[in-house]
Design a protein around this motif. Structure first.
Motif, PDB file in Angstrom:
ATOM      1  N   PRO A  46       0.792  -1.236   0.000  1.00  0.00           N
ATOM      2  CA  PRO A  46       0.000   0.000   0.000  1.00  0.00           C
ATOM      3  C   PRO A  46       0.822   1.283   0.000  1.00  0.00           C
ATOM      4  CG  PRO A  46      -1.056  -1.607   1.396  1.00  0.00           C
ATOM      5  CD  PRO A  46       0.284  -2.191   0.995  1.00  0.00           C
ATOM      6  N   MET A  50       0.525   3.951  -3.226  1.00  0.00           N
ATOM      7  CA  MET A  50       0.083   5.335  -3.050  1.00  0.00           C
ATOM      8  C   MET A  50       1.058   6.340  -3.663  1.00  0.00           C
ATOM      9  SD  MET A  50      -1.715   5.342   0.697  1.00  0.00           S
ATOM     10  CE  MET A  50      -2.372   7.005   0.505  1.00  0.00           C
ATOM     11  N   TRP A  53       0.116   5.311  -8.129  1.00  0.00           N
ATOM     12  CA  TRP A  53      -1.118   4.877  -8.795  1.00  0.00           C
ATOM     13  C   TRP A  53      -1.986   6.023  -9.317  1.00  0.00           C
ATOM     14  CZ3 TRP A  53      -2.512   0.093 -10.308  1.00  0.00           C
ATOM     15  CH2 TRP A  53      -3.834  -0.088 -10.726  1.00  0.00           C
ATOM     16  N   PHE A  62      -4.535  10.317  -3.745  1.00  0.00           N
ATOM     17  CA  PHE A  62      -4.775   9.035  -3.092  1.00  0.00           C
ATOM     18  C   PHE A  62      -4.966   9.314  -1.608  1.00  0.00           C
ATOM     19  CE2 PHE A  62      -3.379   4.604  -4.597  1.00  0.00           C
ATOM     20  CZ  PHE A  62      -4.349   3.972  -3.855  1.00  0.00           C
ATOM     21  N   SER A  64      -6.518   7.004   0.800  1.00  0.00           N
ATOM     22  CA  SER A  64      -6.217   5.820   1.608  1.00  0.00           C
ATOM     23  C   SER A  64      -6.128   4.591   0.716  1.00  0.00           C
ATOM     24  CB  SER A  64      -7.266   5.599   2.697  1.00  0.00           C
ATOM     25  OG  SER A  64      -8.506   5.232   2.147  1.00  0.00           O
ATOM     26  N   CYS A  65      -5.373   3.626   1.203  1.00  0.00           N
ATOM     27  CA  CYS A  65      -5.141   2.402   0.433  1.00  0.00           C
ATOM     28  C   CYS A  65      -5.117   1.223   1.390  1.00  0.00           C
ATOM     29  CB  CYS A  65      -3.804   2.504  -0.302  1.00  0.00           C
ATOM     30  SG  CYS A  65      -3.353   1.038  -1.245  1.00  0.00           S
ATOM     31  N   ALA A  67      -4.956  -2.851   1.071  1.00  0.00           N
ATOM     32  CA  ALA A  67      -4.730  -3.913   0.094  1.00  0.00           C
ATOM     33  C   ALA A  67      -4.189  -5.148   0.795  1.00  0.00           C
ATOM     34  CB  ALA A  67      -3.766  -3.446  -0.996  1.00  0.00           C
ATOM     35  N   TYR A  75      -9.226  -5.304  -1.655  1.00  0.00           N
ATOM     36  CA  TYR A  75      -8.609  -3.987  -1.652  1.00  0.00           C
ATOM     37  C   TYR A  75      -9.702  -2.924  -1.633  1.00  0.00           C
ATOM     38  CZ  TYR A  75      -9.859  -3.391  -6.558  1.00  0.00           C
ATOM     39  OH  TYR A  75     -10.563  -3.263  -7.717  1.00  0.00           O
ATOM     40  N   PHE A  77      -9.368   1.358  -2.436  1.00  0.00           N
ATOM     41  CA  PHE A  77      -8.604   2.572  -2.686  1.00  0.00           C
ATOM     42  C   PHE A  77      -9.581   3.738  -2.629  1.00  0.00           C
ATOM     43  CE2 PHE A  77      -5.746   0.091  -5.907  1.00  0.00           C
ATOM     44  CZ  PHE A  77      -5.209  -0.651  -4.881  1.00  0.00           C
TER      45      PHE A  77
END
Length: 173
Positions: A46, A50, A53, A62, A64-65, A67, A75, A77
């Motif tokens: 993650p 970030m 991506w 971005f 929050s991530c 995964a 996941y 995102f």
């Protein structure tokens, strides 16, 4: 079938090809400077995801991530955009994860979501990536292309190239 072919070819850089392969399938290819394990980590960690991506030219950040990159994992995102009061969430499940050669996931934020497969093949210290987005219908792929989201891959992959370069420098450091 309507043809779609987008290629970036900035001198001295790796080339991203985006091609509509069929009525329901889009294929993106690129070679990255770096071993498959490093490229795979950039797709599965993650904190690294970030960093590359979100395409900056679209004004997306971005937020929050999450995964859990394993077969059966999921996941989520979350992105922000200045034109929207509400964050945008993208989510799905990992159908197959085979480190460091293959990831398959669903895109479940709408009824017409695609299944994405990405493969990493290492040759001579470089990684050839093939990403395939398979949509449930021609209309779904047409809509994705019309939204412009598919055209962001060259920019995203440029950012990934820069991240990989930084990670290689840190490791050599």
């Amino acid at each position: 079938m309507d043809e779609m072919k987008v290629t970036n070819s900035i001198p001295g850089q790796n080339r991203t090809d985006v091609t509509r392969q069929s009525e329901r399938e889009l294929v993106i290819t690129r070679t990255f400077d770096g071993p498959a394990q490093l490229v795979f980590e950039a797709w599965t960690k993650p904190d690294l995801l970030m960093r590359w991506w979100a395409p900056k030219s679209l004004g997306i950040t971005f937020l929050s991530c999450e995964a859990d990159v394993r077969t059966g994992g999921s996941y989520r995102f979350v992105f922000g955009h200045p034109a929207s009061d509400q964050p945008m969430a993208f989510f799905g499940r990992y159908i197959e994860v085979t480190p460091p050669t293959r990831i398959v996931w669903t895109n479940e934020e709408g009824e017409e979501g695609s299944v994405t497969t990405v493969t990493f093949t290492e040759r001579d210290g470089k990684t050839h990536l093939v990403l395939t987005d398979r949509y449930p219908s021609r209309d779904a792929l047409d809509a994705a292309i019309e939204s412009g989201s598919q055209g962001a891959y060259p920019e995203q992959f440029e950012a990934l190239d820069m991240l990989l370069s930084a990670l290689r420098s840190e490791a050599a450091g």
